[in-house]
Design a protein around this motif. Structure first.
Motif, PDB file in Angstrom:
ATOM      1  N   VAL A  77       0.681  -1.157  -0.057  1.00  0.00           N
ATOM      2  CA  VAL A  77       0.236  -0.010   0.137  1.00  0.00           C
ATOM      3  C   VAL A  77       0.880   1.395  -0.028  1.00  0.00           C
ATOM      4  CG1 VAL A  77      -0.284  -0.077   2.310  1.00  0.00           C
ATOM      5  CG2 VAL A  77      -2.044   1.223   1.185  1.00  0.00           C
ATOM      6  N   ASP A  78       0.635   2.312  -0.684  1.00  0.00           N
ATOM      7  CA  ASP A  78       1.598   3.388  -1.047  1.00  0.00           C
ATOM      8  C   ASP A  78       0.420   4.687  -0.711  1.00  0.00           C
ATOM      9  OD1 ASP A  78       3.423   2.415  -3.978  1.00  0.00           O
ATOM     10  OD2 ASP A  78       3.509   1.996  -1.756  1.00  0.00           O
ATOM     11  N   LEU A  79       1.281   5.592  -0.142  1.00  0.00           N
ATOM     12  CA  LEU A  79       0.440   6.871  -0.010  1.00  0.00           C
ATOM     13  C   LEU A  79       1.494   7.978  -0.764  1.00  0.00           C
ATOM     14  CD1 LEU A  79      -1.891   8.265   1.599  1.00  0.00           C
ATOM     15  CD2 LEU A  79      -0.146   8.765   3.137  1.00  0.00           C
ATOM     16  N   GLN A  80       0.935   8.588  -1.787  1.00  0.00           N
ATOM     17  CA  GLN A  80       1.584   9.695  -2.484  1.00  0.00           C
ATOM     18  C   GLN A  80       0.910  10.972  -1.671  1.00  0.00           C
ATOM     19  OE1 GLN A  80       3.822   9.821  -4.907  1.00  0.00           O
ATOM     20  NE2 GLN A  80       3.836  12.098  -4.618  1.00  0.00           N
ATOM     21  N   MET A  81       2.064  11.690  -1.069  1.00  0.00           N
ATOM     22  CA  MET A  81       1.628  12.834  -0.555  1.00  0.00           C
ATOM     23  C   MET A  81       1.906  14.187  -1.235  1.00  0.00           C
ATOM     24  SD  MET A  81       2.139  11.615   3.469  1.00  0.00           S
ATOM     25  CE  MET A  81       4.053  11.535   2.991  1.00  0.00           C
ATOM     26  N   ASN A  82       1.161  14.772  -1.733  1.00  0.00           N
ATOM     27  CA  ASN A  82       1.569  16.294  -2.351  1.00  0.00           C
ATOM     28  C   ASN A  82       1.254  17.418  -1.566  1.00  0.00           C
ATOM     29  OD1 ASN A  82       2.372  14.526  -4.534  1.00  0.00           O
ATOM     30  ND2 ASN A  82       0.519  14.482  -5.644  1.00  0.00           N
ATOM     31  N   ASN A  83       1.887  18.431  -2.126  1.00  0.00           N
ATOM     32  CA  ASN A  83       1.402  19.792  -1.537  1.00  0.00           C
ATOM     33  C   ASN A  83       1.259  19.461  -0.015  1.00  0.00           C
ATOM     34  OD1 ASN A  83       0.817  22.306  -1.115  1.00  0.00           O
ATOM     35  ND2 ASN A  83      -1.520  22.165  -1.522  1.00  0.00           N
ATOM     36  N   LEU A  84       2.549  19.199   0.393  1.00  0.00           N
ATOM     37  CA  LEU A  84       2.713  18.765   2.068  1.00  0.00           C
ATOM     38  C   LEU A  84       2.596  20.284   2.643  1.00  0.00           C
ATOM     39  CD1 LEU A  84       5.100  15.818   1.826  1.00  0.00           C
ATOM     40  CD2 LEU A  84       3.078  15.878   3.173  1.00  0.00           C
ATOM     41  N   LYS A  85       1.962  20.169   3.906  1.00  0.00           N
ATOM     42  CA  LYS A  85       1.933  21.180   4.683  1.00  0.00           C
ATOM     43  C   LYS A  85       2.689  20.906   6.180  1.00  0.00           C
ATOM     44  CE  LYS A  85      -2.729  22.522   2.895  1.00  0.00           C
ATOM     45  NZ  LYS A  85      -3.886  22.632   3.242  1.00  0.00           N
ATOM     46  N   PRO A  86       3.060  21.992   6.838  1.00  0.00           N
ATOM     47  CA  PRO A  86       3.860  21.592   7.867  1.00  0.00           C
ATOM     48  C   PRO A  86       2.821  20.944   8.968  1.00  0.00           C
ATOM     49  CG  PRO A  86       4.264  24.061   7.568  1.00  0.00           C
ATOM     50  CD  PRO A  86       3.324  23.439   6.450  1.00  0.00           C
ATOM     51  N   GLU A  87       1.812  21.090   9.172  1.00  0.00           N
ATOM     52  CA  GLU A  87       0.649  20.430   9.877  1.00  0.00           C
ATOM     53  C   GLU A  87       0.506  18.736   9.570  1.00  0.00           C
ATOM     54  OE1 GLU A  87       0.026  23.055   8.352  1.00  0.00           O
ATOM     55  OE2 GLU A  87      -2.148  23.102   7.452  1.00  0.00           O
ATOM     56  N   ASP A  88       1.079  18.603   8.480  1.00  0.00           N
ATOM     57  CA  ASP A  88       1.242  17.088   8.223  1.00  0.00           C
ATOM     58  C   ASP A  88       2.350  16.347   8.858  1.00  0.00           C
ATOM     59  OD1 ASP A  88       0.511  18.039   4.866  1.00  0.00           O
ATOM     60  OD2 ASP A  88      -0.816  16.984   6.177  1.00  0.00           O
ATOM     61  N   THR A  89       3.183  17.077   9.572  1.00  0.00           N
ATOM     62  CA  THR A  89       4.428  16.643  10.310  1.00  0.00           C
ATOM     63  C   THR A  89       3.831  15.575  11.341  1.00  0.00           C
ATOM     64  OG1 THR A  89       5.906  18.639   9.902  1.00  0.00           O
ATOM     65  CG2 THR A  89       6.197  16.958  11.660  1.00  0.00           C
ATOM     66  N   ALA A  90       4.322  14.322  11.280  1.00  0.00           N
ATOM     67  CA  ALA A  90       3.892  13.230  12.003  1.00  0.00           C
ATOM     68  C   ALA A  90       4.708  12.115  11.979  1.00  0.00           C
ATOM     69  CB  ALA A  90       2.374  13.093  11.925  1.00  0.00           C
ATOM     70  N   VAL A  91       4.447  11.033  12.783  1.00  0.00           N
ATOM     71  CA  VAL A  91       4.831   9.634  12.646  1.00  0.00           C
ATOM     72  C   VAL A  91       3.637   8.836  11.524  1.00  0.00           C
ATOM     73  CG1 VAL A  91       5.397   7.508  13.357  1.00  0.00           C
ATOM     74  CG2 VAL A  91       6.457   9.459  14.567  1.00  0.00           C
ATOM     75  N   TYR A  92       4.076   8.443  10.600  1.00  0.00           N
ATOM     76  CA  TYR A  92       2.926   7.575   9.808  1.00  0.00           C
ATOM     77  C   TYR A  92       3.132   6.210  10.035  1.00  0.00           C
ATOM     78  CZ  TYR A  92       1.646  12.255   7.544  1.00  0.00           C
ATOM     79  OH  TYR A  92       1.282  13.505   7.384  1.00  0.00           O
ATOM     80  N   TYR A  93       2.153   5.468  10.104  1.00  0.00           N
ATOM     81  CA  TYR A  93       1.836   4.127  10.614  1.00  0.00           C
ATOM     82  C   TYR A  93       1.123   3.468   9.611  1.00  0.00           C
ATOM     83  CZ  TYR A  93       3.327   5.310  15.190  1.00  0.00           C
ATOM     84  OH  TYR A  93       3.992   5.940  16.241  1.00  0.00           O
ATOM     85  N   CYS A  94       1.682   2.369   8.900  1.00  0.00           N
ATOM     86  CA  CYS A  94       0.809   1.589   8.029  1.00  0.00           C
ATOM     87  C   CYS A  94       0.016   0.793   8.819  1.00  0.00           C
ATOM     88  CB  CYS A  94       1.843   0.622   7.214  1.00  0.00           C
ATOM     89  SG  CYS A  94       1.271  -0.543   6.134  1.00  0.00           S
ATOM     90  N   HIS A  95      -1.213   0.295   8.355  1.00  0.00           N
ATOM     91  CA  HIS A  95      -2.234  -0.361   9.098  1.00  0.00           C
ATOM     92  C   HIS A  95      -2.809  -1.533   8.079  1.00  0.00           C
ATOM     93  CE1 HIS A  95      -6.357  -1.030  10.156  1.00  0.00           C
ATOM     94  NE2 HIS A  95      -5.865  -1.563  11.232  1.00  0.00           N
ATOM     95  N   VAL A  96      -3.046  -2.732   8.576  1.00  0.00           N
ATOM     96  CA  VAL A  96      -3.702  -3.788   7.753  1.00  0.00           C
ATOM     97  C   VAL A  96      -4.706  -4.349   8.614  1.00  0.00           C
ATOM     98  CG1 VAL A  96      -1.697  -4.127   6.126  1.00  0.00           C
ATOM     99  CG2 VAL A  96      -2.239  -5.574   8.124  1.00  0.00           C
ATOM    100  N   ARG A  97      -5.962  -4.673   7.988  1.00  0.00           N
ATOM    101  CA  ARG A  97      -6.892  -5.376   8.620  1.00  0.00           C
ATOM    102  C   ARG A  97      -7.222  -6.687   7.889  1.00  0.00           C
ATOM    103  NH1 ARG A  97     -12.078  -2.766  11.106  1.00  0.00           N
ATOM    104  NH2 ARG A  97     -10.368  -2.264  12.810  1.00  0.00           N
ATOM    105  N   THR A  98      -7.076  -7.726   8.303  1.00  0.00           N
ATOM    106  CA  THR A  98      -7.458  -9.050   7.493  1.00  0.00           C
ATOM    107  C   THR A  98      -8.913  -9.235   7.394  1.00  0.00           C
ATOM    108  OG1 THR A  98      -7.578 -10.720   9.625  1.00  0.00           O
ATOM    109  CG2 THR A  98      -5.310  -9.933   8.725  1.00  0.00           C
ATOM    110  N   VAL A  99      -9.285 -10.217   6.766  1.00  0.00           N
ATOM    111  CA  VAL A  99     -10.612 -10.636   6.473  1.00  0.00           C
ATOM    112  C   VAL A  99     -11.114 -11.122   7.741  1.00  0.00           C
ATOM    113  CG1 VAL A  99     -10.516 -10.922   4.020  1.00  0.00           C
ATOM    114  CG2 VAL A  99      -9.782 -12.865   5.650  1.00  0.00           C
ATOM    115  N   PHE A 100     -10.394 -11.378   8.624  1.00  0.00           N
ATOM    116  CA  PHE A 100     -11.015 -11.895  10.279  1.00  0.00           C
ATOM    117  C   PHE A 100     -11.060 -11.096  11.157  1.00  0.00           C
ATOM    118  CE2 PHE A 100     -11.434 -16.075   8.860  1.00  0.00           C
ATOM    119  CZ  PHE A 100     -10.165 -16.404   7.989  1.00  0.00           C
ATOM    120  N   ALA A 101     -10.962  -9.582  10.421  1.00  0.00           N
ATOM    121  CA  ALA A 101     -10.733  -8.371  11.457  1.00  0.00           C
ATOM    122  C   ALA A 101      -9.708  -8.415  12.421  1.00  0.00           C
ATOM    123  CB  ALA A 101     -12.212  -8.432  12.017  1.00  0.00           C
ATOM    124  N   ARG A 102      -8.356  -8.741  12.260  1.00  0.00           N
ATOM    125  CA  ARG A 102      -7.470  -8.704  13.058  1.00  0.00           C
ATOM    126  C   ARG A 102      -6.479  -7.641  12.390  1.00  0.00           C
ATOM    127  NH1 ARG A 102      -4.147 -13.447  15.468  1.00  0.00           N
ATOM    128  NH2 ARG A 102      -3.511 -11.933  16.536  1.00  0.00           N
TER     129      ARG A 102
END
Length: 115
Positions: A77-102
Motif C-alpha cells: 500500500v502506497d501513499l502519495q503525499m503532495n502539497n505537504l503542509k507543516p501540519e502534516d508533520t507526524a509519524v505515519y503508521y501503516c495499518h492492515v486489517r485481515t478478512v478476520f478483522a485482525r
C-alpha cells in the motif's frame, strides 16, 4: 504479519513524499490497508484507507493532496503525499486489517514538513 514501511523524511512545505508499506506473513487476504498518523501530543488519526476492492477513504485534511493505492498481488500500500503542509508533520503508521478483522500496525515512519 509484518509491515515494512519506507519513504518518510524531511521535505519543505509544498513538496511531495511517497510512503510505501509491504505486508508479509499472512496467507489470508488483507481486507483494508491504510495509513494513520500521530503528531506530537495528539492521538493517532486516520489519513487514508483502501479496501481490497479499491474503495478509498480520506481524512478531510488530506483530500485532494494525498492519494492512496495498493497492489493486492504484492500486498503493498502506497501513499502519495503532495502539497505537504507543516501540519502534516507526524509519524505515519501503516495499518492492515485481515478478512478476520485482525489489525496489524507497522513501526512508523517520520514525516517532517518544514515551513
Amino acid at each position: 504479519v509484518q509491515l515494512q514501511a519506507s519513504g518518510g523524511g524531511l521535505v519543505q512545505a509544498g513538496g511531495s513524499l511517497r510512503l510505501s508499506c509491504a505486508a508479509s506473513g499472512s496467507i489470508f487476504r488483507f481486507d483494508v490497508m491504510g495509513w494513520y498518523h500521530q503528531a506530537p501530543g495528539m492521538q493517532r488519526a486516520l489519513v487514508a484507507t483502501i479496501t481490497s476492492g479499491g474503495t478509498t477513504n480520506y481524512a478531510d485534511s488530506v483530500k485532494g493532496r494525498f492519494t492512496i493505492s495498493r497492489d493486492n498481488a504484492k500486498n503493498t500500500v502506497d501513499l502519495q503525499m503532495n502539497n505537504l503542509k507543516p501540519e502534516d508533520t507526524a509519524v505515519y503508521y501503516c495499518h492492515v486489517r485481515t478478512v478476520f478483522a485482525r489489525d496489524y500496525w507497522g513501526k512508523g515512519t517520520l514525516v517532517t514538513v518544514s515551513s
